[in-house]
Design a protein around this motif. Structure first.
Motif, PDB file in Angstrom:
ATOM      1  N   THR A  41      52.499  46.653  37.978  1.00 15.21           N
ATOM      2  CA  THR A  41      51.394  46.842  38.921  1.00 15.21           C
ATOM      3  C   THR A  41      50.174  46.071  38.428  1.00 15.21           C
ATOM      4  N   VAL A  42      49.337  45.676  39.383  1.00 15.74           N
ATOM      5  CA  VAL A  42      48.032  45.091  39.072  1.00 15.74           C
ATOM      6  C   VAL A  42      46.988  45.961  39.764  1.00 15.74           C
ATOM      7  N   ASP A  43      45.957  46.349  39.028  1.00 19.35           N
ATOM      8  CA  ASP A  43      44.884  47.149  39.621  1.00 19.35           C
ATOM      9  C   ASP A  43      43.898  46.242  40.354  1.00 19.35           C
ATOM     10  N   CYS A  44      43.474  46.682  41.526  1.00 19.73           N
ATOM     11  CA  CYS A  44      42.558  45.903  42.356  1.00 19.73           C
ATOM     12  C   CYS A  44      41.323  46.744  42.674  1.00 19.73           C
ATOM     13  N   GLU A  45      40.234  46.083  43.057  1.00 20.78           N
ATOM     14  CA  GLU A  45      38.980  46.811  43.291  1.00 20.78           C
ATOM     15  C   GLU A  45      38.932  47.489  44.650  1.00 20.78           C
ATOM     16  N   ASP A  46      39.898  47.202  45.508  1.00 24.91           N
ATOM     17  CA  ASP A  46      39.790  47.655  46.896  1.00 24.91           C
ATOM     18  C   ASP A  46      41.201  47.903  47.420  1.00 24.91           C
ATOM     19  N   TYR A  47      41.270  48.454  48.625  1.00 22.53           N
ATOM     20  CA  TYR A  47      42.567  48.567  49.296  1.00 22.53           C
ATOM     21  C   TYR A  47      43.096  47.161  49.577  1.00 22.53           C
TER      22      TYR A  47
ATOM     23  N   GLY B 134      41.357  42.169  50.805  1.00 18.59           N
ATOM     24  CA  GLY B 134      40.855  43.531  50.920  1.00 18.59           C
ATOM     25  C   GLY B 134      40.008  43.697  52.172  1.00 18.59           C
ATOM     26  N   ASN B 135      39.029  44.606  52.103  1.00 16.94           N
ATOM     27  CA  ASN B 135      38.207  44.880  53.274  1.00 16.94           C
ATOM     28  C   ASN B 135      37.187  43.786  53.554  1.00 16.94           C
ATOM     29  N   ASN B 136      36.745  43.057  52.521  1.00 14.00           N
ATOM     30  CA  ASN B 136      35.825  41.951  52.810  1.00 14.00           C
ATOM     31  C   ASN B 136      35.896  40.796  51.810  1.00 14.00           C
TER      32      ASN B 136
ATOM     33  N   ARG C 169      39.491  33.472  41.101  1.00 13.21           N
ATOM     34  CA  ARG C 169      38.257  33.497  41.877  1.00 13.21           C
ATOM     35  C   ARG C 169      38.322  34.566  42.963  1.00 13.21           C
ATOM     36  N   THR C 170      37.177  35.152  43.261  1.00 11.32           N
ATOM     37  CA  THR C 170      37.053  36.076  44.384  1.00 11.32           C
ATOM     38  C   THR C 170      36.223  35.393  45.465  1.00 11.32           C
ATOM     39  N   PHE C 171      36.780  35.343  46.676  1.00  7.72           N
ATOM     40  CA  PHE C 171      36.101  34.694  47.800  1.00  7.72           C
ATOM     41  C   PHE C 171      35.548  35.768  48.732  1.00  7.72           C
ATOM     42  N   HIS C 172      34.242  35.702  48.987  1.00  7.71           N
ATOM     43  CA  HIS C 172      33.648  36.662  49.919  1.00  7.71           C
ATOM     44  C   HIS C 172      34.149  36.348  51.334  1.00  7.71           C
ATOM     45  N   HIS C 173      34.593  37.370  52.043  1.00  9.84           N
ATOM     46  CA  HIS C 173      35.198  37.178  53.361  1.00  9.84           C
ATOM     47  C   HIS C 173      34.376  37.875  54.451  1.00  9.84           C
ATOM     48  N   GLY C 174      33.735  38.988  54.091  1.00 13.64           N
ATOM     49  CA  GLY C 174      32.811  39.652  55.003  1.00 13.64           C
ATOM     50  C   GLY C 174      33.452  40.539  56.055  1.00 13.64           C
ATOM     51  N   ILE C 175      34.780  40.544  56.100  1.00 17.10           N
ATOM     52  CA  ILE C 175      35.488  41.321  57.108  1.00 17.10           C
ATOM     53  C   ILE C 175      36.914  41.528  56.600  1.00 17.10           C
ATOM     54  N   ARG C 176      37.602  42.541  57.118  1.00 23.56           N
ATOM     55  CA  ARG C 176      38.945  42.853  56.632  1.00 23.56           C
ATOM     56  C   ARG C 176      39.896  41.668  56.826  1.00 23.56           C
ATOM     57  N   VAL C 177      40.692  41.404  55.796  1.00 19.69           N
ATOM     58  CA  VAL C 177      41.661  40.306  55.831  1.00 19.69           C
ATOM     59  C   VAL C 177      42.996  40.851  56.350  1.00 19.69           C
ATOM     60  N   ASP C 178      43.553  40.225  57.384  1.00 23.36           N
ATOM     61  CA  ASP C 178      44.809  40.705  57.979  1.00 23.36           C
ATOM     62  C   ASP C 178      46.017  39.841  57.651  1.00 23.36           C
TER      63      ASP C 178
END
Length: 326
Positions: free
Chosen positions: A12-18, A40-42, A67-76
């Motif tokens: 498993t890898v732990d993540c900051e979000d769903y 995740g959610n954004n 890298r973490t890319f800001h998305h601003g909205i849930r990724v589907d």
């Protein structure tokens, strides 16, 4: 990275979000590690994985966020570009996302100063799947609940537009069939389109609904798989437009179907998220029963490693990995 014995998760890898979606890079990026992206959610996180199954010096699994890319909205949905290279100077990361605002976003980064994204507008409803052209990566195809499949160039211009009879659920592009696109519809029809003439050239029928997910086998271009209702279905397109094999697998409806990238008889399916746990089943066409059953707390997304019989599912603040036998 810990190896878990409970619920037979290999890693498993732990993540900051769903984690709504997870995707291994299906293309060779020129590096010994595998690229993985999850949404995740954004935001979208891009990282590398290395497993003891491929490298004796690794204990269990090594994961590193690039890298973490800001998305601003849930990724589907996420699709990788074959132009992604870790061995280039500077490196290039390129992927495209679909989001709940009905837009596609194309991200390009050198993991340093250059971080660009373009937004593609055109779909009028929820986008269910997207894919890059597998050889050159100069086009992206997407399917939506708006009953269309659209093909875009990298500037966001629409190059082709196919009208569907129901929601488009899956779209696949095979490296050996670069001028054909496979589109699976919720009404149980899978069609192949010729991208030169922009005409439908072949169709397959499930005879049951709803079709939720379909995939084109990398190792055998004649094999197509899907889940519809609570069953998985397999076609050999040289034999019939109806499935040669089908089996009920998920009591509460099946959600996703993905072929292994290393074995044409190996595939995975998931049950519907929303129950307390989601079932992952790995199937082998030579075996009457699933060869692996995994459970993840509310899992979503399903992806296979490029060179190992290993698949991953997202979940609540975690990515779960399962290693299976060939």
């Amino acid at each position: 990275m810990k190896q878990e014995s409970t619920r037979n998760t290999s890693y498993t890898v732990d993540c900051e979000d769903y984690v709504h979606v997870v995707k291994f890079n299906p293309f060779d990026s020129g590096d010994s590690c595998s690229l993985i992206a999850y949404g995740g959610n954004n935001y979208v996180v891009v990282g590398t994985c290395r497993f003891q199954e491929e490298d004796a010096e690794v204990e269990g699994m090594q994961y590193k966020t690039l890298r973490t890319f800001h998305h601003g909205i849930r990724v589907d949905a996420i699709a990788w570009s074959p132009e992604t290279r870790l061995d280039a100077i500077p490196p290039q990361i390129r992927f495209c996302t679909a989001a709940s605002d009905r837009k596609l976003r194309l991200f390009t980064s050198d993991l340093q100063d250059k971080n660009e994204f373009k937004t593609f507008d055109g779909h009028s409803d929820y986008i269910n799947d997207l894919v890059f052209a597998p050889n050159e990566g100069q086009e992206i195809a997407s399917v939506s609940d708006d009953h269309t499949c659209r093909v875009w160039d990298l500037e966001g211009n629409e190059k082709a537009h196919f009208v569907l009879r129901s929601s488009g659920m899956s779209v696949c592009w095979h490296p050996e069939e670069a001028f054909k696109l496979m589109v699976a519809e919720k009404n149980g029809t899978i069609r192949f389109y010729d991208l030169i003439t922009q005409q439908a050239i072949l169709s397959l029928e499930c005879e049951q609904t709803p079709l939720m997910s379909a995939d084109w086998c990398l190792k055998n271009t004649f094999k197509i798989g899907a889940v519809a209702g609570s069953d998985w279905l397999i076609w050999d397109i040289t034999r019939s437009s109806y499935p040669q094999d089908k089996r009920p697998v998920h009591v509460d409806r099946a959600r996703l179907f993905r072929w292994s990238r290393v074995n044409e008889n190996l595939f995975a399916t998931t049950g519907y998220p929303g129950k307390t746990t989601t079932q992952l089943l790995v199937h082998h066409l030579g075996h009457p029963q699933p060869i692996l059953t995994g459970t993840a707390a509310v899992g979503s997304g399903l992806t296979w490693h490029r060179t190992l019989p290993l698949c991953a599912v997202g979940g609540d603040h975690k990515i779960f990995f399962w290693v299976t036998e060939m």
